[in-house]
Design a protein around this motif. Sequence first.
Motif, PDB file in Angstrom:
ATOM      1  N   SER C  72       0.828  -1.207   0.000  1.00  0.00           N
ATOM      2  CA  SER C  72       0.000   0.000   0.000  1.00  0.00           C
ATOM      3  C   SER C  72       0.858   1.250   0.000  1.00  0.00           C
ATOM      4  O   SER C  72       0.432   2.282  -0.516  1.00  0.00           O
ATOM      5  CB  SER C  72      -0.962   0.010   1.165  1.00  0.00           C
ATOM      6  OG  SER C  72      -0.265  -0.088   2.353  1.00  0.00           O
ATOM      7  N   LEU C  75       1.490   1.828  -3.652  1.00  0.00           N
ATOM      8  CA  LEU C  75       0.295   2.392  -4.279  1.00  0.00           C
ATOM      9  C   LEU C  75       0.155   3.872  -3.938  1.00  0.00           C
ATOM     10  O   LEU C  75      -0.121   4.709  -4.798  1.00  0.00           O
ATOM     11  CB  LEU C  75      -0.923   1.613  -3.775  1.00  0.00           C
ATOM     12  CG  LEU C  75      -2.252   1.959  -4.384  1.00  0.00           C
ATOM     13  CD1 LEU C  75      -2.240   1.602  -5.823  1.00  0.00           C
ATOM     14  CD2 LEU C  75      -3.345   1.217  -3.667  1.00  0.00           C
ATOM     15  N   TYR C 175      -5.166  -1.005  -7.930  1.00  0.00           N
ATOM     16  CA  TYR C 175      -5.942  -1.120  -6.694  1.00  0.00           C
ATOM     17  C   TYR C 175      -6.362  -2.560  -6.463  1.00  0.00           C
ATOM     18  O   TYR C 175      -6.458  -3.014  -5.320  1.00  0.00           O
ATOM     19  CB  TYR C 175      -7.184  -0.243  -6.784  1.00  0.00           C
ATOM     20  CG  TYR C 175      -6.871   1.222  -6.882  1.00  0.00           C
ATOM     21  CD1 TYR C 175      -6.767   1.851  -8.105  1.00  0.00           C
ATOM     22  CD2 TYR C 175      -6.665   1.975  -5.739  1.00  0.00           C
ATOM     23  CE1 TYR C 175      -6.486   3.178  -8.190  1.00  0.00           C
ATOM     24  CE2 TYR C 175      -6.379   3.303  -5.819  1.00  0.00           C
ATOM     25  CZ  TYR C 175      -6.290   3.907  -7.049  1.00  0.00           C
ATOM     26  OH  TYR C 175      -6.004   5.221  -7.144  1.00  0.00           O
ATOM     27  N   THR C 227       0.172  -4.871  -8.497  1.00  0.00           N
ATOM     28  CA  THR C 227       0.281  -3.465  -8.082  1.00  0.00           C
ATOM     29  C   THR C 227       1.586  -2.852  -8.525  1.00  0.00           C
ATOM     30  O   THR C 227       1.619  -1.761  -9.093  1.00  0.00           O
ATOM     31  CB  THR C 227       0.170  -3.378  -6.557  1.00  0.00           C
ATOM     32  OG1 THR C 227      -1.067  -3.897  -6.165  1.00  0.00           O
ATOM     33  CG2 THR C 227       0.271  -1.952  -6.101  1.00  0.00           C
TER      34      THR C 227
END
Lengths: 122, 78, 250
Positions: C72, C75, C175, C227
Amino acid sequence: MDIFISKINYVLYFVLFTLGFYAMMAKNNFFKKIIGMSIFQASVILFYVSMGYKKGANIPIVPESHNVDVNLFANPLPHVLMLTAIVVGVSTLAVALSLLQKIHKEYRTIEEDEVLNLMEEE
Amino acid sequence: MLEFIILLILVIFAFLSLNVKNLFTASIILGAYSFLTCVLLSKMLAVDVAFTEACVGSGVSTVLMVATLCKVGFKTKD
Amino acid sequence: MKIYYKLVAILLLFFLISLTFDFPVTGDLTSPANLNVSPYYLENSVKQTHIPNVVTTVLADYRGFDTLFETSVILTAGIALILILFKSKRQKYSFSNLPRTTKGTDLVCQNSCKLAMPLMQLFALYVIAHGHYSPGGGFQGGVILAASFIFYAISFGVPNALNRFFKNKRQMLAYLGVLIYAGVGALCVILKKKFLEYVALKDILRVSDEMAHSYGVLFVEIGVALTISIIMFACYVFLATGNSFDDENL
């Protein structure tokens, strides 16, 4: 002096650390600061991985599950932590480069003293 | 012994990369620095980390830097 | 002013060198780093998960929570980069409206791209799938996949690459990667175990305990690779064009 010779690799890691740190503080160009950040991160990764080395051992891929002799395999825990560190480092580099482009778009220069002068004039 | 030689060359490359006047040369020397880090990591039996450093450090990182430099300009005063 | 910086740097170097007197010699078998938790990982990883590569097991099974937030972070860095270079005028991001340029760069680059790109992508999928048995895994495979996309963008021009790879908002798959990772964890909670405890998957997949761990690690690595590959390619596109897709360059 004997101790110094056997730990010369730690001394060189710290020399790289200090070079990167000095570059981030003292260089005038923003891109050179980013290069300093990259050198700095690589030296920390080398330092951690050197803690996981075992003399006479092999890579941490264990072929069988019975009677695993722990001294035959390198310590896997610093490797895992450093995988995360490398990928986070490249993400930080990408965001830093985008900030550099934004500064260039605004002030047409990437030298720190010129940018500060232009900011004061506004 | 090999580790010591590679580390010395790393220090030389780091110093060189910070002091050349052309930023393109500096980012290519940083790519070579990343490659030597990869060799040192695989000497220390960290093959996963060496693989990642080779892909990410001397692959994507160098490409991103050169791509930004094409927009920003190669000249620098120091 | 620079003399102060040099002084601080030299003092820092001497301080750090003075700390090396306490460090264990590199390669010591009884150093504290090698004694506490690592023997447990080395002895029990093949018994509990049937995966030979201990680094993959520790990354995705024993310390899987760490890797979820690392994905994350990647991201978030991609989103931050897009937001920094965002143009303040209302800009519609429909990449299929871009002009398809037929001239890219060099002929050598284009022909070697045609030869090398399928091999690079095959190698990337190989590295992702063989993360259990050899050095590799989700991160490395994702970056190699992104490198193949970047090679295409360099040889044929950015509009052509965007038309091929990011049509119809396909970049939202980034995502989906984090969602797969967190989704596997949530599935384990729904099946009445703890978050990311892969033993819960053994009823759905109908395999033994150890193979459930192995499949859990595989799904999680696929999410990570998805990702990373999309975010690295998006970073290149936004940095190389400065978010102005009208005037074209590299």
